[in-house]
Design a protein around this motif. Sequence first.
Motif, PDB file in Angstrom:
ATOM      1  N   ARG A 187       0.830  -1.207   0.000  1.00 19.93           N
ATOM      2  CA  ARG A 187       0.000   0.000   0.000  1.00 19.93           C
ATOM      3  C   ARG A 187       0.864   1.256   0.000  1.00 19.93           C
ATOM      4  N   LYS A 188       1.879   1.258   0.846  1.00 16.16           N
ATOM      5  CA  LYS A 188       2.728   2.452   0.912  1.00 16.16           C
ATOM      6  C   LYS A 188       3.481   2.652  -0.396  1.00 16.16           C
ATOM      7  N   TRP A 189       3.938   1.557  -0.994  1.00 15.35           N
ATOM      8  CA  TRP A 189       4.600   1.628  -2.303  1.00 15.35           C
ATOM      9  C   TRP A 189       3.647   2.204  -3.351  1.00 15.35           C
ATOM     10  N   ALA A 190       2.388   1.785  -3.303  1.00 13.46           N
ATOM     11  CA  ALA A 190       1.407   2.274  -4.272  1.00 13.46           C
ATOM     12  C   ALA A 190       1.260   3.790  -4.178  1.00 13.46           C
ATOM     13  N   TYR A 191       1.260   4.334  -2.974  1.00 12.75           N
ATOM     14  CA  TYR A 191       1.077   5.766  -2.797  1.00 12.75           C
ATOM     15  C   TYR A 191       2.353   6.552  -3.113  1.00 12.75           C
ATOM     16  N   LEU A 192       3.499   6.062  -2.640  1.00 14.44           N
ATOM     17  CA  LEU A 192       4.726   6.842  -2.765  1.00 14.44           C
ATOM     18  C   LEU A 192       5.455   6.626  -4.085  1.00 14.44           C
ATOM     19  N   VAL A 193       5.291   5.449  -4.672  1.00 16.27           N
ATOM     20  CA  VAL A 193       6.041   5.121  -5.898  1.00 16.27           C
ATOM     21  C   VAL A 193       5.127   5.083  -7.118  1.00 16.27           C
ATOM     22  N   LYS A 194       4.047   4.339  -7.044  1.00 20.62           N
ATOM     23  CA  LYS A 194       3.167   4.188  -8.198  1.00 20.62           C
ATOM     24  C   LYS A 194       2.291   5.412  -8.420  1.00 20.62           C
ATOM     25  N   GLY A 195       1.967   6.131  -7.348  1.00 22.78           N
ATOM     26  CA  GLY A 195       1.153   7.323  -7.487  1.00 22.78           C
ATOM     27  C   GLY A 195      -0.333   7.096  -7.376  1.00 22.78           C
ATOM     28  N   VAL A 196      -0.753   6.019  -6.723  1.00 20.43           N
ATOM     29  CA  VAL A 196      -2.180   5.789  -6.467  1.00 20.43           C
ATOM     30  C   VAL A 196      -2.668   6.846  -5.478  1.00 20.43           C
ATOM     31  N   PRO A 197      -3.819   7.440  -5.715  1.00 22.67           N
ATOM     32  CA  PRO A 197      -4.338   8.431  -4.758  1.00 22.67           C
ATOM     33  C   PRO A 197      -4.500   7.819  -3.356  1.00 22.67           C
ATOM     34  N   GLU A 198      -4.204   8.617  -2.357  1.00 28.08           N
ATOM     35  CA  GLU A 198      -4.253   8.147  -0.971  1.00 28.08           C
ATOM     36  C   GLU A 198      -5.595   7.514  -0.642  1.00 28.08           C
ATOM     37  N   SER A 199      -5.527   6.365   0.064  1.00 21.43           N
ATOM     38  CA  SER A 199      -6.684   5.594   0.542  1.00 21.43           C
ATOM     39  C   SER A 199      -7.431   4.845  -0.553  1.00 21.43           C
ATOM     40  N   GLN A 200      -6.881   4.797  -1.771  1.00 21.83           N
ATOM     41  CA  GLN A 200      -7.571   4.102  -2.853  1.00 21.83           C
ATOM     42  C   GLN A 200      -6.866   2.820  -3.295  1.00 21.83           C
ATOM     43  N   ALA A 201      -5.744   2.474  -2.702  1.00 19.52           N
ATOM     44  CA  ALA A 201      -4.987   1.297  -3.144  1.00 19.52           C
ATOM     45  C   ALA A 201      -5.778   0.018  -2.916  1.00 19.52           C
ATOM     46  N   THR A 202      -5.701  -0.873  -3.884  1.00 14.27           N
ATOM     47  CA  THR A 202      -6.358  -2.173  -3.774  1.00 14.27           C
ATOM     48  C   THR A 202      -5.326  -3.283  -3.951  1.00 14.27           C
ATOM     49  N   ILE A 203      -5.640  -4.426  -3.378  1.00 15.71           N
ATOM     50  CA  ILE A 203      -4.814  -5.632  -3.528  1.00 15.71           C
ATOM     51  C   ILE A 203      -5.729  -6.753  -4.008  1.00 15.71           C
ATOM     52  N   VAL A 204      -5.293  -7.464  -5.023  1.00 21.67           N
ATOM     53  CA  VAL A 204      -6.071  -8.581  -5.550  1.00 21.67           C
ATOM     54  C   VAL A 204      -5.548  -9.869  -4.922  1.00 21.67           C
ATOM     55  N   ALA A 205      -6.440 -10.648  -4.326  1.00 18.45           N
ATOM     56  CA  ALA A 205      -6.098 -11.926  -3.715  1.00 18.45           C
ATOM     57  C   ALA A 205      -6.964 -13.018  -4.339  1.00 18.45           C
ATOM     58  N   MET A 206      -6.722 -14.258  -3.929  1.00 21.10           N
ATOM     59  CA  MET A 206      -7.343 -15.403  -4.582  1.00 21.10           C
ATOM     60  C   MET A 206      -8.412 -16.062  -3.712  1.00 21.10           C
ATOM     61  N   GLU A 207      -9.473 -16.498  -4.338  1.00 20.69           N
ATOM     62  CA  GLU A 207     -10.451 -17.311  -3.627  1.00 20.69           C
ATOM     63  C   GLU A 207      -9.779 -18.591  -3.133  1.00 20.69           C
ATOM     64  N   GLY A 208     -10.188 -19.043  -1.960  1.00 21.74           N
ATOM     65  CA  GLY A 208      -9.585 -20.235  -1.368  1.00 21.74           C
ATOM     66  C   GLY A 208      -8.282 -19.963  -0.657  1.00 21.74           C
ATOM     67  N   ASN A 209      -7.916 -18.680  -0.534  1.00 19.30           N
ATOM     68  CA  ASN A 209      -6.622 -18.345   0.066  1.00 19.30           C
ATOM     69  C   ASN A 209      -6.602 -18.635   1.559  1.00 19.30           C
ATOM     70  N   PHE A 210      -5.393 -18.815   2.071  1.00 18.94           N
ATOM     71  CA  PHE A 210      -5.177 -18.805   3.516  1.00 18.94           C
ATOM     72  C   PHE A 210      -3.856 -18.101   3.768  1.00 18.94           C
ATOM     73  N   HIS A 211      -3.924 -16.929   4.384  1.00 19.62           N
ATOM     74  CA  HIS A 211      -2.725 -16.142   4.675  1.00 19.62           C
ATOM     75  C   HIS A 211      -2.583 -15.850   6.162  1.00 19.62           C
ATOM     76  N   GLY A 212      -3.498 -16.360   6.985  1.00 20.64           N
ATOM     77  CA  GLY A 212      -3.443 -16.086   8.413  1.00 20.64           C
ATOM     78  C   GLY A 212      -4.830 -15.758   8.937  1.00 20.64           C
ATOM     79  N   ARG A 213      -4.882 -15.298  10.190  1.00 24.59           N
ATOM     80  CA  ARG A 213      -6.186 -15.082  10.809  1.00 24.59           C
ATOM     81  C   ARG A 213      -6.311 -13.734  11.508  1.00 24.59           C
ATOM     82  N   THR A 214      -5.497 -12.772  11.139  1.00 23.53           N
ATOM     83  CA  THR A 214      -5.692 -11.440  11.690  1.00 23.53           C
ATOM     84  C   THR A 214      -6.951 -10.809  11.089  1.00 23.53           C
TER      85      THR A 214
END
Length: 413
Positions: free
Chosen positions: A131-158
């Motif tokens: 997210r921080k890279w998107a704002y500072l490097v890519k130039g995505v407007p603040e608070s608009q960054a998105t991340i695409v993940a996969m159905e069936g994923n397991f990355h943890g439980r936070t």
Amino acid sequence: MTGIQTTEAGILPFSDTQAHVELTEAYAAHNYHPLRVVLSSGEGAWVTDVEGRRYLDCLAGYSALNFGHSHPRLVARATEQLTRLTLTSRAFYNDQLGPFARDLAALTGKELILPMNSGAEAVETAIKVARKWAYLVKGVPESQATIVAMEGNFHGRTTTIVSFSNDAAATAHYAPYTPGFRLVPYGDLEALAAAVDETTAAVLLEPVQGEAGVIVPPEGYLQGVRALCNSSGVLMMADEIQSGLARTGRTFACDHEDVVPDVYILGKALGGGLYPVSAIAADGDVLSVITPGTHGSTFGGNPLAAAIGREVVAMLETGEFQERAATLGARLDAGLGALIGQGIDTVRTRGLWAGVDISPDLATGRHVCEQLLDLGILAKEAHGQTVRLAPPLVASEEDVDLLVGAFAEICSG
């Protein structure tokens, strides 16, 4: 609460399985549903319960124990460090973090690492970096960054991670969920391309989906994801917490398609089964967005963790464990494959890692795991009909044959 029995002196009889089960159920929250076995020691691929029965461990701490229980090389290094220095916090330098960071960076081919503790913390770190890279490097407007993940994923439980899970058990009653994520079907490049736009910071995926039942993506999928990320100016983040560090027969599961992600997310086996160690690895143009005070961890990068992690990296540099995973995995695949149609519907393997789909006519996955327990094998079901297998990479050919034989006995009724 109780029925928990003690001796006259008030001491729990530690060879009594029932007493341990009752004590745990009475005082530990019920966030797991364990098989009824109480383990007390382990060596290599084998563990022993409190009543002296031995079992072949075919779960290996969800790949945290790739090097087996109490590997002498890792125990020796940890013991040595325990007598010297265990924790300083990152308020000071320590003499173990630099060498660990250098060696892990070399193993991943990246310029920098950021050490944490648990796998979930490493995933959270990767999300923050993206997210921080998107704002500072890519130039995505603040608070608009998105991340695409996969159905069936397991990355943890936070809270953040379950916000982009489609597993009802992991998500129910934890709302409100963290926004900023899009889910697409795993293995579907067209759906992924449609989900990526100018706000996309990263694509987050497991090169093999472990919790989903050892789901191996279609051939060429990882290369396709890499190409799409390149053309779209998006970070490719590979969660190799379970699949990495030799489990699949290569150092990283991405290596099977000669793909290098922008961010490796590592954990589990990085601590050798002795201690929680995790990290992300990336080049400076990505990780330079993290500056003093913007992210941290009291225990991340502590001397004990770094010493153990560095020893793990040194063991992986020989290629021995990658080769063992490939060889033993081929043997396991052949043995289980011969049982397809005899109570097993499908077998998926990648290295010494297998998802075995049990025919509903035979039993549920849980029931098969209970039968395996009676035969001296420890395994875990996933999503009803699938049994996951991940023996330590120090297992022998005879151990693999024993595992296949246990399945054959169950399938024969």
